[in-house]
Scaffold this motif. Structure first.
Motif, PDB file in Angstrom:
ATOM      1  N   MET A  77       0.845  -1.187   0.000  1.00 67.07           N
ATOM      2  CA  MET A  77       0.000   0.000   0.000  1.00 67.07           C
ATOM      3  C   MET A  77       0.884   1.241   0.000  1.00 67.07           C
ATOM      4  O   MET A  77       1.758   1.398   0.825  1.00 67.07           O
ATOM      5  CB  MET A  77      -0.882  -0.011   1.251  1.00 67.07           C
ATOM      6  N   ASN A 136       0.456   5.533  -0.454  1.00 67.68           N
ATOM      7  CA  ASN A 136      -0.421   6.696  -0.593  1.00 67.68           C
ATOM      8  C   ASN A 136       0.274   7.750  -1.444  1.00 67.68           C
ATOM      9  O   ASN A 136       1.443   8.051  -1.240  1.00 67.68           O
ATOM     10  CB  ASN A 136      -0.766   7.294   0.773  1.00 67.68           C
ATOM     11  N   THR A 168     -13.831   0.135  -3.116  1.00 70.21           N
ATOM     12  CA  THR A 168     -12.777   1.057  -3.521  1.00 70.21           C
ATOM     13  C   THR A 168     -13.327   1.923  -4.651  1.00 70.21           C
ATOM     14  O   THR A 168     -14.456   1.717  -5.085  1.00 70.21           O
ATOM     15  CB  THR A 168     -11.502   0.275  -3.949  1.00 70.21           C
ATOM     16  N   GLY A 175      -5.027  -3.851 -10.054  1.00 69.39           N
ATOM     17  CA  GLY A 175      -4.678  -2.822  -9.083  1.00 69.39           C
ATOM     18  C   GLY A 175      -5.917  -2.057  -8.659  1.00 69.39           C
ATOM     19  O   GLY A 175      -6.948  -2.088  -9.340  1.00 69.39           O
ATOM     20  N   THR A 176      -5.818  -1.382  -7.515  1.00 67.29           N
ATOM     21  CA  THR A 176      -6.949  -0.602  -6.999  1.00 67.29           C
ATOM     22  C   THR A 176      -6.473   0.773  -6.565  1.00 67.29           C
ATOM     23  O   THR A 176      -5.309   0.966  -6.222  1.00 67.29           O
ATOM     24  CB  THR A 176      -7.610  -1.287  -5.784  1.00 67.29           C
ATOM     25  N   ASP A 233      -4.957   6.088  -2.067  1.00 66.15           N
ATOM     26  CA  ASP A 233      -4.360   4.853  -1.572  1.00 66.15           C
ATOM     27  C   ASP A 233      -4.288   3.915  -2.772  1.00 66.15           C
ATOM     28  O   ASP A 233      -5.308   3.429  -3.246  1.00 66.15           O
ATOM     29  CB  ASP A 233      -5.243   4.272  -0.461  1.00 66.15           C
ATOM     30  N   SER A 234      -3.101   3.694  -3.269  1.00 66.02           N
ATOM     31  CA  SER A 234      -2.918   2.951  -4.507  1.00 66.02           C
ATOM     32  C   SER A 234      -2.252   1.610  -4.236  1.00 66.02           C
ATOM     33  O   SER A 234      -1.216   1.543  -3.590  1.00 66.02           O
ATOM     34  CB  SER A 234      -2.058   3.785  -5.462  1.00 66.02           C
ATOM     35  N   ARG A 235      -2.853   0.561  -4.768  1.00 67.22           N
ATOM     36  CA  ARG A 235      -2.303  -0.790  -4.618  1.00 67.22           C
ATOM     37  C   ARG A 235      -2.167  -1.418  -5.999  1.00 67.22           C
ATOM     38  O   ARG A 235      -3.159  -1.637  -6.676  1.00 67.22           O
ATOM     39  CB  ARG A 235      -3.213  -1.632  -3.726  1.00 67.22           C
ATOM     40  N   GLY A 236      -0.931  -1.660  -6.401  1.00 68.42           N
ATOM     41  CA  GLY A 236      -0.674  -2.262  -7.697  1.00 68.42           C
ATOM     42  C   GLY A 236      -0.481  -1.270  -8.825  1.00 68.42           C
ATOM     43  O   GLY A 236      -0.049  -1.638  -9.915  1.00 68.42           O
ATOM     44  N   GLU A 292       0.661   3.021  -9.833  1.00 68.00           N
ATOM     45  CA  GLU A 292       1.166   4.332  -9.441  1.00 68.00           C
ATOM     46  C   GLU A 292       0.470   5.356 -10.333  1.00 68.00           C
ATOM     47  O   GLU A 292       0.531   5.261 -11.554  1.00 68.00           O
ATOM     48  CB  GLU A 292       2.676   4.410  -9.667  1.00 68.00           C
TER      49      GLU A 292
END
Length: 166
Positions: free
Chosen positions: A1, A3, A65, A78-79, A107-110, A112
């Motif tokens: 995770m 941010n 999300t 990604g989310t 909040d970025s997962r996977g 950018e």
């Protein structure tokens, strides 16, 4: 995770308080940006758009999300979750100093986030208090005349960056 804080700046001539139409936490404002896959590094060809009032279910989870997207190159998912309450309008003082102002926390997962596009639905006010609503910044600038203040107003040289933050 990780941010990412979306930070904006630009040159404001006789204007202050540049922000989305309904404020920095406007639930209907659409944020447009490209994303880079955290797995293969591929940058999306089209802009991704997210708004606070639209959520989608998280895969294999009970949560929600604002964005679930697959990389077109490696198929990795990604989310992005938007976190309101951290943004501020771009003021005349910040503009003159050349400093960036925080707009939205992601909040970025996977993925950018990269390359923010300003688009439509902005507002600002002149130094004399005249309000300018529905500003379209998709062309990169805005120019008008403030009748009350008897002066030209302008937004130009818009820039955005995504800063890693906690």
């Amino acid at each position: 995770m990780v941010n990412y804080m979306l930070m904006i700046t630009g040159e404001l001539e006789n204007l202050t308080n540049l922000q989305p139409q309904g404020g920095c936490d406007d639930p209907d404002f659409t944020y447009y940006f490209k994303v880079k896959c955290g797995n293969c590094g591929e940058v999306s060809q089209k802009e991704t758009c997210v708004t606070l009032n639209e959520t989608v279910p998280l895969p294999k989870s009970k949560g929600t999300t604002h964005l679930v997207q697959k990389c077109k190159f490696c198929d990795r998912e990604g989310t992005i979750l938007m976190i309101p309450g951290r943004g501020r309008p771009l003021t005349q003082e910040m503009s003159e100093s050349g400093k960036f102002t925080p707009l939205m926390l992601l909040d970025s997962r996977g993925f950018e986030p990269v390359e923010f596009y300003f688009g439509t639905g902005w507002k600002a006010e002149s130094m004399e208090g005249t309000k300018f609503d529905g500003i379209d910044l998709s062309g990169g600038e805005f120019a008008e005349y403030d009748e009350k203040g008897e002066c030209p107003v302008m937004i130009s040289n818009l820039r955005a960056t995504f800063d890693v933050t906690k």
